[in-house]
Scaffold this motif. Structure first.
Motif, PDB file in Angstrom:
ATOM      1  N   ASP A 127      -4.261 -16.523  11.635  1.00  0.00           N
ATOM      2  CA  ASP A 127      -4.953 -17.502  10.806  1.00  0.00           C
ATOM      3  C   ASP A 127      -5.232 -16.945   9.413  1.00  0.00           C
ATOM      4  N   GLY A 128      -4.956 -17.765   8.421  1.00  0.00           N
ATOM      5  CA  GLY A 128      -5.292 -17.429   7.045  1.00  0.00           C
ATOM      6  C   GLY A 128      -4.232 -16.673   6.288  1.00  0.00           C
ATOM      7  N   VAL A 129      -3.261 -16.079   6.997  1.00  0.00           N
ATOM      8  CA  VAL A 129      -2.216 -15.283   6.341  1.00  0.00           C
ATOM      9  C   VAL A 129      -0.994 -16.160   6.115  1.00  0.00           C
ATOM     10  N   SER A 130      -0.560 -16.248   4.861  1.00  0.00           N
ATOM     11  CA  SER A 130       0.600 -17.079   4.544  1.00  0.00           C
ATOM     12  C   SER A 130       1.851 -16.258   4.260  1.00  0.00           C
ATOM     13  N   SER A 131       1.688 -14.991   3.860  1.00  0.00           N
ATOM     14  CA  SER A 131       2.857 -14.154   3.556  1.00  0.00           C
ATOM     15  C   SER A 131       2.522 -12.705   3.858  1.00  0.00           C
ATOM     16  N   VAL A 132       3.564 -11.886   3.995  1.00  0.00           N
ATOM     17  CA  VAL A 132       3.366 -10.459   4.255  1.00  0.00           C
ATOM     18  C   VAL A 132       4.307  -9.651   3.376  1.00  0.00           C
ATOM     19  N   ARG A 133       3.904  -8.405   3.145  1.00  0.00           N
ATOM     20  CA  ARG A 133       4.781  -7.440   2.490  1.00  0.00           C
ATOM     21  C   ARG A 133       4.847  -6.200   3.364  1.00  0.00           C
ATOM     22  N   VAL A 134       6.034  -5.611   3.456  1.00  0.00           N
ATOM     23  CA  VAL A 134       6.252  -4.419   4.260  1.00  0.00           C
ATOM     24  C   VAL A 134       6.476  -3.220   3.345  1.00  0.00           C
ATOM     25  N   TYR A 135       5.739  -2.128   3.601  1.00  0.00           N
ATOM     26  CA  TYR A 135       5.931  -0.848   2.917  1.00  0.00           C
ATOM     27  C   TYR A 135       6.498   0.143   3.923  1.00  0.00           C
ATOM     28  N   GLN A 182       6.819 -19.532   8.023  1.00  0.00           N
ATOM     29  CA  GLN A 182       7.246 -20.922   8.108  1.00  0.00           C
ATOM     30  C   GLN A 182       6.634 -21.519   9.368  1.00  0.00           C
ATOM     31  N   GLY A 183       5.622 -22.352   9.183  1.00  0.00           N
ATOM     32  CA  GLY A 183       4.944 -22.914  10.332  1.00  0.00           C
ATOM     33  C   GLY A 183       4.276 -21.831  11.149  1.00  0.00           C
ATOM     34  N   ASN A 184       4.425 -21.925  12.456  1.00  0.00           N
ATOM     35  CA  ASN A 184       3.790 -20.958  13.351  1.00  0.00           C
ATOM     36  C   ASN A 184       4.801 -19.957  13.901  1.00  0.00           C
ATOM     37  N   HIS A 185       5.887 -19.726  13.141  1.00  0.00           N
ATOM     38  CA  HIS A 185       6.944 -18.827  13.604  1.00  0.00           C
ATOM     39  C   HIS A 185       6.701 -17.406  13.110  1.00  0.00           C
TER      40      HIS A 185
END
Length: 657
Positions: free
Chosen positions: A28-36, A82-85
């Motif tokens: 919940d609340g997270v729309s995008s991620v970045r990987v380091y 994208q959605g709940n994927h």
């Protein structure tokens, strides 16, 4: 990391089923991620000092971090849910690889980091596909601290940060750009890089000539500086005077009295028996028993073995073992509790007299430097050695070592400041000049400044006047009124509004209270009584605290009395109390006390911190301290009147040590 031929892209963009697949489920609340991706561990990083917030207005040192080189083709690897994927990232390797650390940061729709996940020690094969799931967890400011920064941290969006770090109570992991450990845009081997492990540093250059001078922040502090100033990206500029701005090495004040000015390191060595330790040591082929070096008070700041802690003769280079060049080697051993010993080993015919400098690094980034004059004999049987210290009855040395810097006025006027664990939101009681005097007010830390105060919306507003406030974590607020009533509120979904939970009547305790400070885990609380005639501190624990926090009722007892005091702050481990109390002259000072374990009573008196100034008896100084892993008890907010010539109102200050 060139062998990762398809580095961090969405799974469907890769076609070779070998290497590593990272799956990141949505939360919940997270729309995008970045990987380091961190590859090689960088050795010998004792401390990394980098921006603690996006605007780079505050730098935080992290001790003993694990710092990894970021994969060179891992520039900006961001994906949007994208959605709940779930998101899938696939890394394809043409040869086996090892990732020392993987850090995944989750951002909300505004681009702010709100969640993290991590992996460590991941093997990436080249002949099969291995799969891992990285589960994101919401950032809990009291337990973790996320660092996102780059060469120009102030102008970069968090998702564009070149470097990242995650620190909690057990681990400190950073991923940084190749060849630029502090990620400030000045590479490690650039001659204009002053400190590879300190972001955009300006510091005295002792290599230009170490010298002694009274510190500019505290004119009585004796500090080791340089005849030059080094600025990252600029290099060293020479100075006509000894420069100590940004210096961290503190010495007894008598050292500056005797040896101030250029060439002072040689003076210290020549006068070591006057301004430093006088030690008698014996040596032999197998060495002799070490002798104890009594250390100056550090006000509880721990010592840091390793690093630059050691012995030297030039004021620049220090080592735990120092060869004196006459067949004798000295060994300095320092523990984290600042227990220090000195030993000699080797073969020496007759006796010799030598002088060296001792440097001991501390957990707050400071160091203590003291000369030692050593008389060495070659026979352990001549008698037990000993070391006579200089006079450490020197408050200026302790202040320089462990003291607080200059207090900064936040611009807020009020009493009883209390903050969220990440120090981005402050609650306090409106000051006497405020139209909302006696009400709970609120301010946010935005772009390096505190916003103008607004009144907090409290459901079931307290009767009487609020006199103290205490945030328990981020979402529970305790308010005490002048009638001795204690009210608990929890954060509502509407901005800046709080719902009422319980009310603890003033009659629960045998005396009316003026402050209530539970720890975050609700294991214990410190209560301050109203000054009738003297305010006292008591601790409440066990079934008493459970009854109070559960139903607002209790057995009607305080628990054990601790000491006279007001406006207490209790650390979450229940081992340290900070409070204000009347000093010897009747004005109010801040005090601190500690105990070694929860089942041990607190001492009956605390230690004053005079460098934070004094306040009037009707303005308790109300200390609140950071418990973030990187700034634990090293950043404080408190109240006192403005200095002489000010408006004589209670201002809220911040200070760092």
């Amino acid at each position: 990391m060139r062998s990762l031929a398809c580095a961090v892209v969405i799974l469907v963009a890769c076609s070779h089923p070998n290497g590593l697949e990272l799956e990141v489920p949505p939360i919940d609340g997270v729309s995008s991620v970045r990987v380091y991706l961190g590859t090689t561990l960088i050795q010998n990083v004792d401390t990394l000092t980098v921006p603690a917030n996006a605007s780079a207005t505050m730098l935080e040192p992290t001790k003993n971090p694990q710092v990894f080189v970021r994969a060179f083709d891992n520039d900006v690897d961001v994906a949007t849910f994208q959605g709940n994927h779930a998101l899938d990232f696939e890394l394809t390797a043409t040869a086996p690889e090892v990732l020392g650390a993987v850090l995944v940061v989750g951002y909300n729709g505004s681009g702010l980091p709100i969640a993290t996940g991590s992996l460590a020690g991941i093997s990436v094969p080249s002949d099969e596909l291995v799969q891992y799931t990285v589960t994101l967890s919401p950032l809990v400011a009291s337990a973790t601290q996320l660092f996102l920064w780059g060469s120009d941290a102030a102008s970069s969006a968090p998702a564009d940060a070149e470097c990242a770090g995650l620190v909690d109570a057990d681990n400190a992991t950073f991923i940084v750009t190749q060849g630029d450990t502090d990620c400030d845009g000045v590479v490690n081997h650039d001659p204009n890089e002053c400190d590879q492990h300190w972001w955009h540093r300006t510091m005295p250059d002792v290599g230009a000539g170490p010298c002694l001078e009274a510190g500019s922040a505290d004119a009585t502090a004796c500090m080791l500086g340089g005849d030059g100033v080094c600025t990252d990206g600029v290099g060293t500029t020479t100075s006509m005077t000894c420069d100590v701005d940004g210096a961290t090495e503190c010495l007894p004040s008598t050292d500056c009295t005797t040896c101030m000015g250029s060439g002072s390191v040689a003076c210290l060595l020549q006068n070591a028996s006057v301004v430093g330790y006088a030690c008698m040591l014996a040596t032999g082929d197998m060495g002799c028993a070490p002798v104890v070096l009594p250390m100056p008070s550090t006000d509880g700041v721990p010592c840091v073995p390793g690093g630059q802690t050691g012995l030297g003769t030039d004021g620049i280079n220090f080592t735990p073992q120092l060869d004196l060049g006459n067949g004798v080697t000295l060994t300095l051993d320092v523990g984290s509790a600042c227990d220090a010993t000195l030993a000699a080993a080797g073969t020496l015919s007759g006796s010799a007299t030598e002088s060296v400098l001792m440097r001991v690094d501390l957990g707050n980034g400071k160091s203590v430097v003291v000369p030692i004059r050593i008389d060495v004999s070659g026979n352990c049987a001549t008698g037990a050695g000993d070391c006579t210290p200089p006079s450490f009855d020197d408050s200026t040395l302790t202040t320089c070592i462990a003291g607080w810097g200059s207090a900064i006025d936040t611009g807020l006027v009020g009493l009883s400041p209390t903050l969220t664990p990440d120090m981005t939101e402050m609650m306090f009681i409106g000051g006497p000049s405020d139209a909302n005097a006696g009400e709970v007010e609120h301010s946010l830390y935005v772009a390096g400044n505190w916003t103008p105060a607004t009144t907090v919306g409290l459901e079931a507003a307290p009767t009487g006047t609020a006199v103290s406030a205490h945030l328990q974590g981020s979402n529970t607020l305790w308010v005490v009124t002048d009638e001795g009533t204690i009210l608990e509120y929890v954060r509502d979904s509407a901005p800046n509004t709080w719902k009422s939970v319980i009310t603890i009547a003033s009659t629960v305790f045998p005396e009316p209270v003026s402050a209530f400070a539970p720890d975050t885990g609700s294991n214990e609380a410190i209560v301050a009584t109203q000054p009738t005639p003297t305010a006292e501190l008591y601790n409440v624990d066990g079934s008493d605290i459970a009854d109070l926090l559960g139903s607002g009722s209790g057995s009607g007892v305080f628990g054990s009395q601790i000491t006279a005091g007001m406006t207490p702050f209790l650390t979450d481990d229940d081992l340290d109390i900070w409070y204000s109390a009347a000093g010897p002259n009747g004005d109010v000072e801040i005090y601190t006390m500690a105990r070694p374990a929860r089942d041990v009573p607190f001492p009956q008196s605390g230690t004053a911190i005079p460098e934070l100034g004094l306040s009037k008896i009707d303005t308790p100084m109300s200390p609140w301290l950071s418990q973030l892993p990187t700034s634990y008890l090293n950043k404080m907010f408190f109240t006192r009147e403005a200095p002489s010539g000010g408006d004589d109102l209670p201002h809220i200050y911040s200070v760092t040590r």
